[in-house]
Scaffold this active site. Sequence first.
Site, PDB file in Angstrom:
ATOM      1  N   ASN A 186      -5.258   2.634 -12.833  1.00  0.00           N
ATOM      2  CA  ASN A 186      -4.278   1.678 -12.299  1.00  0.00           C
ATOM      3  C   ASN A 186      -2.879   2.245 -12.511  1.00  0.00           C
ATOM      4  OD1 ASN A 186      -3.254  -0.849 -11.329  1.00  0.00           O
ATOM      5  ND2 ASN A 186      -2.820  -1.442 -13.444  1.00  0.00           N
ATOM      6  N   GLY A 242       0.787  -1.234   0.000  1.00  0.00           N
ATOM      7  CA  GLY A 242       0.000   0.000   0.000  1.00  0.00           C
ATOM      8  C   GLY A 242       0.818   1.282   0.000  1.00  0.00           C
ATOM      9  N   HIS A 302       1.120   0.907 -13.269  1.00  0.00           N
ATOM     10  CA  HIS A 302       1.879  -0.270 -13.694  1.00  0.00           C
ATOM     11  C   HIS A 302       3.363   0.087 -13.726  1.00  0.00           C
ATOM     12  CE1 HIS A 302       2.609  -4.086 -15.611  1.00  0.00           C
ATOM     13  NE2 HIS A 302       3.421  -3.462 -16.449  1.00  0.00           N
TER      14      HIS A 302
HETATM   15  C1  GRF Z   1       3.359  -1.165  -7.606  1.00  0.00           C
HETATM   16  O1  GRF Z   1       4.641  -1.479  -8.061  1.00  0.00           O
HETATM   17  C2  GRF Z   1       2.420  -0.960  -8.752  1.00  0.00           C
HETATM   18  O2  GRF Z   1       3.052  -0.523  -9.916  1.00  0.00           O
HETATM   19  C3  GRF Z   1       1.863  -2.341  -8.997  1.00  0.00           C
HETATM   20  O3  GRF Z   1       1.769  -2.912  -7.713  1.00  0.00           O
HETATM   21  C4  GRF Z   1       2.730  -2.323  -6.853  1.00  0.00           C
HETATM   22  C5  GRF Z   1       2.006  -1.882  -5.620  1.00  0.00           C
HETATM   23  O4  GRF Z   1       2.874  -1.457  -4.607  1.00  0.00           O
HETATM   24  N1  GRF Z   1       0.596  -2.260  -9.691  1.00  0.00           N
HETATM   25  P1  GRF Z   1       2.285  -0.791  -3.292  1.00  0.00           P
HETATM   26  O5  GRF Z   1       1.363  -1.808  -2.654  1.00  0.00           O
HETATM   27  O6  GRF Z   1       1.565   0.444  -3.697  1.00  0.00           O
HETATM   28  O7  GRF Z   1       3.485  -0.519  -2.430  1.00  0.00           O
END
Ligand code: GRF
Length: 239
Positions: A145, A48, A147
């Site tokens: 989203n 998160g 990525h």
């Molecule tokens: C991130 O690297 C994002 O790009 C991918 O999932 C990861 C989430 O990380 N979709 P976090 O839970 O926000 O630290």
Amino acid sequence: MFDVECRMMDVSGLRQRRGLRLRGASNKTKLVTDHRTFRIGVLGSGAGSNFAAIADACAAGTIPAQIALVLSDVAEAGILEKARARKLQAQFIAPGKFRTKLDETAEAAFVQVLREAKADLIVLAGFMRVLKGEFLRAFEGRIVNIHPSLLPSFPGLEAWKQALDHGVRVTGCTVHFVDAGVDSGPIIGQQTVPVLDDDMPETLHQRIHKAEHELYPSCVAAIARGDISISGRRVIWKK
Ligand code: GRF
């Protein structure tokens, strides 16, 4: 999910949806704007850190919005802990019998609580399940989203490792609208990250993560301000 035939979708329409129709003494109908804050529902399965960056930007007023609700398909996910530490509503919903998507009951439960929370925008922040039909229809054009690559390169899992294995000199992160494909919706914003000669998957991943924490809040802020519109696949930022 998007009407690709050059339909202009003005995201500030999200604000208009909140307009209230009131009947005055003269019996004429007039539109009275409901000035409640733009509401964000966040879905995540992991630590998160992106959620934290967005929540903190909301709290600081950099994003003109509030976090309405945080949901996770993982009961012990760090994202739920981080939400509760910020006194935000946080809830685990069991994902059901599949590994990579929500089952029908779970999907309906996610949709219901997000509707009840009156979420204007759904922010996926490390949510590890592909969203399907009912969810996409319920929040069409209102799901984003992040990525960890410069899409359309390296969609799917461990994008930083894919980039390293491929030998690209520059990678980065992408914020995009979500459609029925995997990491395939219209691109809202991208930030580059150089690949260093001595990078290992983890060092590169860490620097991409850092870039994500700048890019995601700035894209969400632009949407909340109504500064973004879509023409076909192209996302246009108001100057
Ligand atoms: C991130 O690297 C994002 O790009 C991918 O999932 C990861 C989430 O990380 N979709 P976090 O839970 O926000 O630290």
